[in-house]
Design a protein around this motif. Structure first.
Motif, PDB file in Angstrom:
ATOM      1  N   PRO A 134       0.839  -1.208   0.000  1.00  0.00           N
ATOM      2  CA  PRO A 134       0.000   0.000   0.000  1.00  0.00           C
ATOM      3  C   PRO A 134       0.871   1.254   0.000  1.00  0.00           C
ATOM      4  CG  PRO A 134      -0.774  -1.591   1.624  1.00  0.00           C
ATOM      5  CD  PRO A 134       0.548  -2.090   1.147  1.00  0.00           C
ATOM      6  N   PHE A 135       0.525   2.188  -0.872  1.00  0.00           N
ATOM      7  CA  PHE A 135       1.301   3.425  -1.016  1.00  0.00           C
ATOM      8  C   PHE A 135       0.511   4.635  -0.527  1.00  0.00           C
ATOM      9  CE2 PHE A 135       3.036   6.865  -3.851  1.00  0.00           C
ATOM     10  CZ  PHE A 135       4.300   6.910  -3.284  1.00  0.00           C
ATOM     11  N   ILE A 136      -0.793   4.634  -0.786  1.00  0.00           N
ATOM     12  CA  ILE A 136      -1.667   5.717  -0.327  1.00  0.00           C
ATOM     13  C   ILE A 136      -2.987   5.130   0.161  1.00  0.00           C
ATOM     14  CG2 ILE A 136      -0.701   7.488  -1.853  1.00  0.00           C
ATOM     15  CD1 ILE A 136      -3.160   7.025  -3.684  1.00  0.00           C
ATOM     16  N   ARG A 137      -3.654   5.905   1.013  1.00  0.00           N
ATOM     17  CA  ARG A 137      -5.039   5.609   1.376  1.00  0.00           C
ATOM     18  C   ARG A 137      -5.922   6.566   0.585  1.00  0.00           C
ATOM     19  NH1 ARG A 137      -5.644   6.080   7.687  1.00  0.00           N
ATOM     20  NH2 ARG A 137      -4.059   7.703   7.443  1.00  0.00           N
ATOM     21  N   PHE A 138      -6.872   6.033  -0.134  1.00  0.00           N
ATOM     22  CA  PHE A 138      -7.727   6.867  -0.979  1.00  0.00           C
ATOM     23  C   PHE A 138      -9.113   6.964  -0.359  1.00  0.00           C
ATOM     24  CE2 PHE A 138     -10.610   7.448  -4.666  1.00  0.00           C
ATOM     25  CZ  PHE A 138     -10.131   8.677  -5.083  1.00  0.00           C
ATOM     26  N   LEU A 139      -9.567   8.201  -0.193  1.00  0.00           N
ATOM     27  CA  LEU A 139     -10.871   8.458   0.414  1.00  0.00           C
ATOM     28  C   LEU A 139     -11.878   8.799  -0.674  1.00  0.00           C
ATOM     29  CD1 LEU A 139     -12.643   8.892   2.940  1.00  0.00           C
ATOM     30  CD2 LEU A 139     -11.833  11.267   2.981  1.00  0.00           C
ATOM     31  N   ALA A 140     -12.930   7.993  -0.762  1.00  0.00           N
ATOM     32  CA  ALA A 140     -13.990   8.239  -1.745  1.00  0.00           C
ATOM     33  C   ALA A 140     -15.324   7.853  -1.126  1.00  0.00           C
ATOM     34  CB  ALA A 140     -13.748   7.441  -3.019  1.00  0.00           C
ATOM     35  N   GLU A 141     -16.234   8.826  -1.073  1.00  0.00           N
ATOM     36  CA  GLU A 141     -17.574   8.602  -0.529  1.00  0.00           C
ATOM     37  C   GLU A 141     -17.507   7.995   0.874  1.00  0.00           C
ATOM     38  OE1 GLU A 141     -19.658   6.255  -3.374  1.00  0.00           O
ATOM     39  OE2 GLU A 141     -19.722   7.851  -4.884  1.00  0.00           O
ATOM     40  N   ASN A 142     -16.637   8.588   1.691  1.00  0.00           N
ATOM     41  CA  ASN A 142     -16.475   8.206   3.097  1.00  0.00           C
ATOM     42  C   ASN A 142     -15.975   6.776   3.290  1.00  0.00           C
ATOM     43  OD1 ASN A 142     -17.379  10.737   4.064  1.00  0.00           O
ATOM     44  ND2 ASN A 142     -19.512  10.095   3.791  1.00  0.00           N
ATOM     45  N   GLU A 143     -15.386   6.215   2.260  1.00  0.00           N
ATOM     46  CA  GLU A 143     -14.797   4.883   2.368  1.00  0.00           C
ATOM     47  C   GLU A 143     -13.316   4.952   2.016  1.00  0.00           C
ATOM     48  OE1 GLU A 143     -16.809   1.859   0.242  1.00  0.00           O
ATOM     49  OE2 GLU A 143     -18.721   2.140   1.272  1.00  0.00           O
ATOM     50  N   ILE A 144     -12.520   4.169   2.757  1.00  0.00           N
ATOM     51  CA  ILE A 144     -11.074   4.141   2.545  1.00  0.00           C
ATOM     52  C   ILE A 144     -10.697   2.890   1.761  1.00  0.00           C
ATOM     53  CG2 ILE A 144      -8.840   3.825   3.679  1.00  0.00           C
ATOM     54  CD1 ILE A 144      -9.659   6.611   3.962  1.00  0.00           C
ATOM     55  N   CYS A 145      -9.886   3.082   0.724  1.00  0.00           N
ATOM     56  CA  CYS A 145      -9.292   1.942   0.033  1.00  0.00           C
ATOM     57  C   CYS A 145      -7.809   2.248  -0.176  1.00  0.00           C
ATOM     58  CB  CYS A 145      -9.986   1.656  -1.298  1.00  0.00           C
ATOM     59  SG  CYS A 145     -10.003   3.038  -2.453  1.00  0.00           S
ATOM     60  N   TYR A 146      -7.065   1.269  -0.639  1.00  0.00           N
ATOM     61  CA  TYR A 146      -5.613   1.408  -0.753  1.00  0.00           C
ATOM     62  C   TYR A 146      -5.169   1.193  -2.194  1.00  0.00           C
ATOM     63  CZ  TYR A 146      -5.715   1.067   4.323  1.00  0.00           C
ATOM     64  OH  TYR A 146      -5.985   1.288   5.653  1.00  0.00           O
ATOM     65  N   PHE A 147      -4.114   1.935  -2.578  1.00  0.00           N
ATOM     66  CA  PHE A 147      -3.512   1.775  -3.897  1.00  0.00           C
ATOM     67  C   PHE A 147      -2.005   1.613  -3.725  1.00  0.00           C
ATOM     68  CE2 PHE A 147      -7.508   3.742  -4.957  1.00  0.00           C
ATOM     69  CZ  PHE A 147      -7.842   3.205  -6.195  1.00  0.00           C
ATOM     70  N   ASP A 148      -1.393   0.822  -4.616  1.00  0.00           N
ATOM     71  CA  ASP A 148       0.058   0.686  -4.571  1.00  0.00           C
ATOM     72  C   ASP A 148       0.699   1.730  -5.482  1.00  0.00           C
ATOM     73  OD1 ASP A 148      -0.258  -0.221  -7.161  1.00  0.00           O
ATOM     74  OD2 ASP A 148       0.793  -2.113  -6.858  1.00  0.00           O
ATOM     75  N   LYS A 149       2.011   1.661  -5.666  1.00  0.00           N
ATOM     76  CA  LYS A 149       2.730   2.667  -6.444  1.00  0.00           C
ATOM     77  C   LYS A 149       2.359   2.655  -7.920  1.00  0.00           C
ATOM     78  CE  LYS A 149       6.868   3.273  -3.603  1.00  0.00           C
ATOM     79  NZ  LYS A 149       8.351   3.212  -3.567  1.00  0.00           N
TER      80      LYS A 149
END
Length: 241
Positions: free
Chosen positions: A110-125
């Motif tokens: 995981p590189f960042i935590r992405f916030l969308a519509e009050n939900e957190i998901c993770y993305f790599d580089k």
């Protein structure tokens, strides 16, 4: 003469039976690859739920269920099977001259935590979305806004700069893209927003500007002095309330 022929046939049958039994045992023993598979993690951290035993068992099952033991091992197919786990970036499988199978596993991180519509998901580089796990580093930057519409490279460049600089990594907690403001970073302290603009430059001069203003806020004023500072221009800080 007939007695000798019967004895000969019996001995021949006995010898062939023994040979057949030995061949069956040899084939069965050759199907047991449990001691010949070595799994090595390349990354320091495995964020996946999969274990080395799981990977080893998968490889052994793959080897033992081939249509024919005489067939060549489909290394590429085995690598694809191992890489089906979303947190595995790739797997490399090698056979050495001693018949040992070495499996090298590269994990996505995981590189960042992405916030969308009050939900957190993770993305790599590489921008690959990853499943949420409870033990992921919670110090990752929170990122929001329309960042994957041709803006990922610029955003990831900012994230890399923040992670690599001790001061920024300590005070910056979020980054988002705003259609009017461009790229904006948000501080952990005072919840101060810092406007970087549409074409962000985060060099040492800009970092010094941020550090100077934070020292001013913390030592000479208070957090209510500014809601946002604009540092798009060289040697100039614009305070917006």
């Amino acid at each position: 003469m007939n007695i000798n022929l019967s004895i000969f046939k019996f001995l021949l049958f006995f010898i062939l039976s023994v040979i057949l039994i030995l061949l069956i045992k040899s084939v069965n023993s050759s199907r047991d690859f449990s001691g010949h598979v070595v799994v090595t993690y390349i990354n320091n951290t495995n964020y996946s739920l999969i274990t080395k035993k799981d990977i080893k068992d998968l490889a052994i099952n793959f080897l033992n269920t081939r249509d024919s033991l005489g067939k060549d091992i489909n290394i590429s197919l085995l690598e694809d099977l191992i890489s089906q786990d979303q947190y595995i970036k790739k797997a490399e499988v090698y056979l050495n001259l001693d018949g040992v199978m070495n499996i090298y596993v590269y994990f996505r991180e995981p590189f960042i935590r992405f916030l969308a519509e009050n939900e957190i998901c993770y993305f790599d580089k590489e921008g690959v979305k990853l499943p949420v796990l409870t033990d992921v580093n919670q110090d990752l930057l929170i990122v929001g806004g329309n960042i994957f519409d041709g803006k990922r490279d610029a955003l990831y460049s900012i994230v890399n700069t923040i992670y690599s600089h001790p001061f920024l990594n300590k005070i910056i907690g979020a980054l988002y893209y705003d259609n009017n403001l461009g790229y904006v970073i948000s501080g952990k302290v005072c919840d101060l927003k810092i406007q970087l603009g549409e074409h962000p430059v985060v060099d040492q001069a800009k970092i010094n500007m941020i550090k100077t203003f934070y020292n001013f806020l913390l030592l000479d004023s208070n957090c209510s002095y500014c809601d946002l500072i604009d540092i798009r221009y060289d040697n100039q800080i614009i305070c917006v309330k």
